[in-house]
Design an enzyme around this catalytic site. Structure first.
Site, PDB file in Angstrom:
ATOM      1  N   CYS A  26      70.480  48.004  28.322  1.00  0.00           N
ATOM      2  CA  CYS A  26      70.576  46.609  27.909  1.00  0.00           C
ATOM      3  C   CYS A  26      69.193  45.976  27.776  1.00  0.00           C
ATOM      4  O   CYS A  26      68.567  45.638  28.791  1.00  0.00           O
ATOM      5  CB  CYS A  26      71.426  45.811  28.916  1.00  0.00           C
ATOM      6  SG  CYS A  26      71.608  44.072  28.502  1.00  0.00           S
ATOM      7  N   CYS A  43      68.972  42.391  29.074  1.00  0.00           N
ATOM      8  CA  CYS A  43      68.925  42.313  30.533  1.00  0.00           C
ATOM      9  C   CYS A  43      67.552  42.692  31.088  1.00  0.00           C
ATOM     10  O   CYS A  43      67.053  42.057  32.024  1.00  0.00           O
ATOM     11  CB  CYS A  43      69.972  43.240  31.144  1.00  0.00           C
ATOM     12  SG  CYS A  43      71.637  43.079  30.499  1.00  0.00           S
ATOM     13  N   ASP A  44      66.950  43.742  30.538  1.00  0.00           N
ATOM     14  CA  ASP A  44      65.800  44.356  31.189  1.00  0.00           C
ATOM     15  C   ASP A  44      64.491  44.324  30.402  1.00  0.00           C
ATOM     16  O   ASP A  44      63.448  44.742  30.905  1.00  0.00           O
ATOM     17  CB  ASP A  44      66.127  45.823  31.518  1.00  0.00           C
ATOM     18  CG  ASP A  44      67.313  45.946  32.457  1.00  0.00           C
ATOM     19  OD1 ASP A  44      67.511  45.030  33.287  1.00  0.00           O
ATOM     20  OD2 ASP A  44      68.053  46.942  32.360  1.00  0.00           O
TER      21      ASP A  44
END
Length: 315
Positions: A133, A136-137
């Site tokens: 992701c 997300c990261d």
């Protein structure tokens, strides 16, 4: 007889439980015997979930959601659901121990699973350079060199997004042509930070505490070489966990559960779906949680509209 059964223990399931419990519906939530908490249990720092300005660990966030649901009266059962029957007014959920649980409504929130490469160190280095992701990261890869595996729209979107942070992004694809749409391909081709590695597949991930490189095998001649990278994003698709409802609920062409408009109502009256299992696009913890809210409210409204039970006749 339960008023509501919730299947799934990710952000959608626990948020649905919080709302249902606060409405006095005393939900029974099946959290599975193994994969409790969903994909966030494999995530380290979560910095984009509202209310946590310093960030929060994925497992900690799910623990807090569970504690909140239980505080209001949710019963959490660590059992695997193996069968469902949505054909009648009373819904039946069968667990691995053979027990059959009945409810007037069901919220189906089993989420989705990212497709993996199947490499030995893939899970070990998850959260330590291996990710599924970018949203997300990506923030954690500022000024680093990373690689994205995949050739579809998701891979192009991930790679383009990651150029906001990384100095260099390799896109690794096992063929000479991409599956992505023309517009998504062109955006990636036009980005000077992106370099394509054609006819290649990842055969190994290196690193002790953090990803330090990968091994690439040429899909044409079989030769191998190492590529130093500090991160590996895998964008080869994901699969909604709908195996229990095939032939029982209507699905979309993408394989997710079909719902009516912005609601959570499925093709079976009294059955509601939430989270990644209905979402082929966003797959974020916050959108899943919002979807769980919708499902709980829809279930509450459905129950309120049911005819009142007639009192038992006096003897």
């Amino acid at each position: 007889m339960h008023q509501i059964i919730i299947i799934g223990s990710g952000p959608a399931g626990f948020t649905a439980a919080i709302y249902a419990a606060r409405a006095g519906l005393k939900p029974l939530l099946f959290a599975s015997s193994v994969a409790i908490g969903g994909e966030l249990m494999n995530t380290t720092d979560v910095e984009n979930f509202p209310g946590f300005p310093e960030g929060v660990q994925g497992p900690e966030l799910m623990q807090k959601m569970q504690e909140q649901a239980e505080r209001f009266g949710t019963q959490v059962a660590y059992e695997d659901v193996v069968d469902v029957d949505f054909s009648g007014e009373v819904k039946r959920v069968t667990t691995g121990d053979g027990a059959v649980h009945e409810a007037r409504t069901v919220v189906y929130a089993t989420g989705s699973a990212y497709r993996k490469l199947g490499l030995p160190d893939e899970d070990r280095l998850s959260g330590h350079g291996v990710s599924w992701c970018a949203t997300c990261d990506g923030f954690f890869f500022r000024e680093k060199t990373i690689a994205v595996v995949g050739g579809g729209d998701s891979a192009m979107e991930e790679a383009t997004f990651l150029t906001r942070f990384a100095d260099k992004v390799y896109v690794i694809h096992r063929r000479e042509e991409l599956k992505a749409s023309k517009i998504m391909q062109q955006r990636a081709f036009d980005n000077e930070k992106i370099e394509f590695v054609w006819n290649a597949e990842v055969t190994a991930i290196h690193g002790e505490a953090q990803v330090s490189g990968i091994t690439l095998r040429d899909t044409v001649d079989g030769t191998e070489r190492e590529l130093p990278v500090e991160g590996l994003f895998i964008a080869i698709g994901n699969d909604p966990r709908t195996h229990l409802v095939h032939g029982k609920l209507e699905l979309t062409p993408e394989g997710t559960i079909a719902v009516e408009g912005r609601s959570s109502r499925t093709s079976a009256p009294g059955v509601f779906a939430a989270g990644d299992v209905i979402d082929p696009s966003y797959r974020q913890a916050i959108t899943a949680a919002a979807s769980g809210t919708v499902a709980a409210l829809d279930a509450e409204h459905f129950l309120a509209a049911l005819p009142a039970e007639e009192p038992a006749a006096a003897l």
